[in-house]
Design a protein around this motif. Sequence first.
Motif, PDB file in Angstrom:
ATOM      1  N   TYR A   1      -0.232   8.120  10.210  1.00 58.07           N
ATOM      2  CA  TYR A   1      -1.344   7.984   9.272  1.00 58.07           C
ATOM      3  C   TYR A   1      -2.644   8.370   9.959  1.00 58.07           C
ATOM      4  CZ  TYR A   1      -5.301   5.558   7.161  1.00 58.07           C
ATOM      5  OH  TYR A   1      -6.535   5.265   6.653  1.00 58.07           O
TER       6      TYR A   1
ATOM      7  N   THR B   1       0.854  -1.195   0.000  1.00 57.86           N
ATOM      8  CA  THR B   1       0.000   0.000   0.000  1.00 57.86           C
ATOM      9  C   THR B   1       0.894   1.251   0.000  1.00 57.86           C
ATOM     10  OG1 THR B   1      -0.027   0.126   2.408  1.00 57.86           O
ATOM     11  CG2 THR B   1      -1.742  -1.217   1.368  1.00 57.86           C
TER      12      THR B   1
ATOM     13  N   LEU C   1       0.947   3.553   2.155  1.00 61.38           N
ATOM     14  CA  LEU C   1       1.441   3.741   3.524  1.00 61.38           C
ATOM     15  C   LEU C   1       2.639   2.831   3.817  1.00 61.38           C
ATOM     16  CD1 LEU C   1       0.974   5.182   6.188  1.00 61.38           C
ATOM     17  CD2 LEU C   1      -0.650   3.396   6.819  1.00 61.38           C
ATOM     18  N   GLU C   2       2.491   1.568   3.439  1.00 58.90           N
ATOM     19  CA  GLU C   2       3.594   0.623   3.654  1.00 58.90           C
ATOM     20  C   GLU C   2       4.845   1.067   2.925  1.00 58.90           C
ATOM     21  OE1 GLU C   2       1.267  -3.055   2.925  1.00 58.90           O
ATOM     22  OE2 GLU C   2       3.160  -4.012   3.512  1.00 58.90           O
TER      23      GLU C   2
ATOM     24  N   VAL D   1       6.367   4.060   4.820  1.00 60.84           N
ATOM     25  CA  VAL D   1       6.953   3.670   6.112  1.00 60.84           C
ATOM     26  C   VAL D   1       8.294   2.961   5.900  1.00 60.84           C
ATOM     27  CG1 VAL D   1       6.671   2.110   8.084  1.00 60.84           C
ATOM     28  CG2 VAL D   1       4.783   3.579   7.385  1.00 60.84           C
TER      29      VAL D   1
END
Lengths: 706, 312
Positions: free
Chosen positions: A421, A405, A407-408, A411
Amino acid sequence: MMSTGLVCCWINGQKNEGWARMKLTRKKRLSYTSCAEAIVNKMTLEEKVGLMSGDTSLQKITCEKQMGVHWNQYPYGAGGNQRFGVPKILFCDGGRGVVCGVRRATCFPVPIMRGATFDVKLEKQIGHAIGREVRAFGGNFFGGICVNLPYHPGWGRCQEVYGEDSCLLGAMGSALIQGVQDEYVIACVKHYAFNSMENSRFKVSIDCGVRTEREVFLRHFKECIDSGAAAVMSAYNKYRGILCGHSEYLLRRVLKGEWQFDGFVISDFFWGISDTESAVTGGCDVEMCHASVYGKQLLDAVRSGRVDESLIDEAAMRIVRTMVAFDREFSCSGQKAGEEVIGCRQHAKLALRAAQEGITLIKNENHVLPLSRNMKRIAVIGKLAAEENTGDRGSSRVYPEHVITPLEGIVKKVPGSEVVYYDGDDPEHMKRLAAGADAVIFIVGLNHRDEGEYKQPDPDGTRGGDRESLRLHRSEVEMLEKVGDINPVSAVVVMGGGTVLISEWEQKISAILFTYYPGQEGGTALAQILFGEVNPSGKLPFTLPAEESDLPCVDWDAAEQHYGYYCGYRRLDKLGIEPFRPFGYGLSYTEFTLSEPEAIWDKGRLSSFVTVKNTGTAAGTEVVQMYAGFSRSALNRPVKILCGFQRVRLKPDEEKRVRISCPGDRLKYYDVHSQKFVLERMETDVYIGTSASEKDLLKKTVYVDG
Amino acid sequence: MSERRDTGRYESIQHFSNFPAKVFVTSIRSSAYHWHYDYELIGVLKGRVDVLYGIYGPEPQPLDAGDIILINPKDVHGLRGIDPDNVCLCVQFSPSLLEPVPAGMNYYFYLNSADERHRPKLPMTDYMHDISRIALANRREDTDAYLRKNAWLYMLLADLVKGAQYELQSASLNNEQDMKLVMSISGYIDGNLSSENLAGSICREFGLSEKGVYLLLKNVMGLTLKELIDIARLEHACSLLQDTSISLQVISDRCGYSGEATFYRRFKSAMGVTPGEYRKGLKANTIGQDVQDYLSYDEYGVGVLLDQWAEK
């Protein structure tokens, strides 16, 4: 220079040029004609009809679905004959990969994003990967070459095609076909034709002028056939009142007659044909993927004399020739089809590359991007950031082992920073978060609820399908309006399978990227671009108009719809409307300068040359585009059309002379009276540059004569 | 079950092996700043307590009966019983219960019924209801009780993820080190309350600039050094007030107040009562020491209170 030229030959799809390396050319397949005739001559009527009928019933598929088996989890069978060693069609759906299996197949970015790469070589490699995975799943037929030109970007399945331009659709479709068929898997082009509306696909009848039909909607289908596609799937919709699966005009006269298509036509699944006699007469060779209109019905129709057996022989011959040619050549090749290729690292790398090349930067004020990797606190806002958003959930859904994703990806890219988030529900919370962060990344846009194949409603009532509005959700627009300018270091990442209008909020944001549906490695690619590890090079495969009213009108629920001659950038050009961002537009972290353009017409080909220099400080890739213009035409013709393109990678200060070339056929219009494509002998405009906007193009003229 | 280490004020929370959360009912008098690896929900069943929790600002969060607050893992916080006969329900659970978390991050919840800014999507009473149910099941020994308290614990987790505002945070590298430093500073303050120019000696002792101390405390606790010292003085005063043999003048001096008048003013404004009234209130209640300065609460009436909040 020379290699550049060779690539151009492929992308412009000239018949026997450049395609010579293809193992299963039309010529090769035609060499199986006598073998196929010999088989068909010995077959009983039942056997021949058996070849034309599917053997997976709708009831079986529905039953399995209740038991948790997803659509096309295994290849769907049709036809085949054991006595004569004719293999079954083993159909695998797809587009962004192969639909079969659970948590295994490689999920590439959706085709619209691969269109944004303008990278035909990469698309061919993806074709190889898909072909290998089809074989490994036990299939031999790939039904995922979708080249319908979106008449209006609200079409829910824009994500399944390469963009709004015929040249781009033809070039990328051809590359995918070539890759897939090089792995001895039949590539099936769909949905033939005019299938650019989703909600009303089972009922709508499309109508258009003859020039629109030939120049706008069929041209790239022909290019795909010329590139060797061995199968075609007919569309659900009607054309001028007749189901495309029944259309003698489309299937017999144009496809099999004028275009000399040697392969076979399959119906779209279950509802693509509805009447035995009309379908056979029309030229549909195989009913997919059950036997409702064909099978016993067809047998009866032949026996009772309603259908001439010669039509059955012809269809059987096409099927046998194609199936046997692929089967024998595959056996001779000694190629293996081991399951270890499914979702393998090499394919994942291709998926990553396609995402890296496809992400399109459309705004970057004050060089907000790339972000520093030493930021202390980075806020990531928006529900889509944490969602595995790979596209719609219709028949082209792929089930990969993992999806990174956004976000992943972020990060993992900045382990030294604190990433926070927030889903974005409460504007006040967001304001506090945005104010306290060193950078804010908003992830907004669409998912399978908003667009895609029209399907059974989800529990929340959403069904995919066409989009009534081309803007973001109201909540997202409000979020960006309220919070967008709190932190000057903000970037908006727009996800979605096509045009998203952004004019109401874009002034508040310094940097905007389109990431489409970026596939299983998309989050990694996004983070690499946000933090400058990869320099963006994607180009919009569609126009971003300022207003929806700049586009043609479409009633998504219509029973009848007229497609006009002008759509996409051709329409805005003709009406003199400035788009918000033009077709072919995309920024880089470096600067490119184009100079010394040249255009020549020689031996029926148009060629142009330009020197491209990287005048910035980072290595990067520019997509140089060539358009031909018809300002001196006596006819109603577009201001310009894309004729070719070329990706050029340059180090800082490096320069290259780029050549883009296309066959003269590309410049022709369809003459209604002679029913032929005709070249206009005249002074023709040639544009070369970095987008479809005249501001980004250098102009030359060249005299075009036969 | 629970152990307090004075150095560092890290509270270790051990769970019974058959239940992944720790549940207890207690009366809170005062608890110094501390932190733990678990999430902690504190629901007030009766009376009033103040919670000192920097994410909601430097002011104490006043919680009345029916109010609830969530403390995130590794967040420094303090508690102060305003009504001496308050009754609080605490549920502590490990972050691992919420796994897998998207992108391998951590949930960071904002749930505090005393704060208007972070309204959850579900009614606040749902959370009170969930923890009361957990506690009620926890008090029973029927064969179904263990399953039932697990069920309610997971209901609570689901309601948190569904209804509470939250952020996901990636683990930051230096947070834990910063926290340890802050705890040392806090400990130093407690031991040197009466010294002159405490702020200056902190900078010298820990080798930090004034700005460095400011940034550190703001980041970890959301407090300034002055606020932290004020709170420590108040905590110490509360604890000294238990011993009726110590005069108010002495307490004022020992806590580092500049005079008895200042002591009165500050105490009254924070606690709502004068030191003298506070001392009288304490006398009326029996006091038993428990871990982390939570006063163990007489079981009498707890069931009634829990039933009451579980019903609402």
